[in-house]
Design a protein around this motif. Structure first.
Motif, mmCIF file in Angstrom:
data_model
loop_
_atom_site.group_PDB
_atom_site.id
_atom_site.type_symbol
_atom_site.label_atom_id
_atom_site.label_comp_id
_atom_site.label_asym_id
_atom_site.label_seq_id
_atom_site.Cartn_x
_atom_site.Cartn_y
_atom_site.Cartn_z
ATOM 1 N N TYR A 152 0.773 1.681 3.791
ATOM 2 C CA TYR A 152 1.555 0.927 2.808
ATOM 3 C C TYR A 152 1.485 -0.576 3.078
ATOM 4 O O TYR A 152 1.798 -1.029 4.186
ATOM 5 N N GLY A 211 1.878 -1.493 -2.249
ATOM 6 C CA GLY A 211 1.603 -0.075 -2.436
ATOM 7 C C GLY A 211 0.634 0.473 -1.408
ATOM 8 O O GLY A 211 0.297 -0.181 -0.422
ATOM 9 N N TRP A 212 0.200 1.694 -1.677
ATOM 10 C CA TRP A 212 -0.650 2.427 -0.741
ATOM 11 C C TRP A 212 -2.119 2.083 -0.958
ATOM 12 O O TRP A 212 -2.585 2.032 -2.090
ATOM 13 N N TYR A 260 -4.516 6.428 4.405
ATOM 14 C CA TYR A 260 -3.798 5.550 3.486
ATOM 15 C C TYR A 260 -2.530 5.029 4.156
ATOM 16 O O TYR A 260 -1.822 5.778 4.836
ATOM 17 N N LYS A 273 6.441 2.171 7.333
ATOM 18 C CA LYS A 273 6.640 2.662 5.965
ATOM 19 C C LYS A 273 5.466 3.518 5.500
ATOM 20 O O LYS A 273 5.345 3.787 4.303
ATOM 21 N N SER A 274 4.611 3.917 6.424
ATOM 22 C CA SER A 274 3.350 4.581 6.068
ATOM 23 C C SER A 274 3.316 6.050 6.444
ATOM 24 O O SER A 274 2.256 6.597 6.764
#
Length: 201
Positions: free
Chosen positions: A145, A118-119, A143, A186-187
């Motif tokens: 991932y 998760g983040w 933030y 993926k962020s």
């Protein structure tokens, strides 16, 4: 610009190909040593098992090729871990750019879940790294991932940290080698900025 992505038996490689495509870069997915040496930038991504990954890299002598690259190299997730000296995942010696050992997360509270997924917020380390070219323009407390069961402890190479169960290295740098434990591909916008920063090095 030629961007080569190291092809080996790891998952998640194609998400990096797609992330670069969104930035207008057609990358080359390759396990050819000459292609890697000639590329302007090299990305070493992946999800998977460190022991199996190192066996594959050694079989094709890619471990030595990676170690000797002189252009900017970005390790992602398992790619960061394989750039270290040793991994507790399979008790395997790795490539050895970063002189540190990859450790396994051990939950200490009921709510601690492994793998970490998760983040999470990262903290850019020290004034000397606030202007680090890989992490520039991210603002305070970005933030990103994560998905991993093993981690790299904080070392002199750490340029950003994360904290889950304990503090650990979220980003590292030594010479031309950069690494992220998280997945910039993926962020979201933060990840796109990190990839663009890498391409701009």
């Amino acid at each position: 610009m030629t961007v080569a992505i190291i092809k080996y038996n790891a998952g998640n490689i194609y998400s990096v190909v797609n992330a670069l495509r969104r930035l207008g870069i057609q990358s080359i997915l390759t396990d050819d040593a000459e292609t890697l040496r000639k590329a302007d930038k090299v990305i070493f991504p992946g999800q998977g098992n460190a022991l199996e990954a190192m066996a594959h890299l050694r079989k094709y002598r890619l471990d030595e090729e990676i170690k000797n690259l002189t252009q900017p190299v970005l390790g992602i997730c398992v790619g960061q871990q394989l750039l270290c000296k040793h991994s507790k995942e399979g008790e395997v010696d790795c490539i050895g750019i970063f002189d540190t050992v990859v450790e396994k997360f051990h939950p200490v509270a009921h709510e601690d879940k492994v793998p970490v997924m998760g983040w999470q917020k990262i903290e850019i380390q020290g004034e000397q790294y606030q202007g680090n070219n890989l992490l520039k323009g991210l603002g305070e407390h970005p933030y990103v991932y994560f998905l991993h069961s093993y981690y790299v402890p904080i070392t002199s190479y750490t340029i950003a940290t994360a904290n889950y169960i304990l503090p650990y290295s979220a980003c590292m740098q030594k010479d031309n080698f950069y690494a992220c434990q998280f997945h910039p591909e993926k962020s979201g916008k933060t990840g796109e900025r990190i990839l663009q920063n890498f391409l701009d090095l």
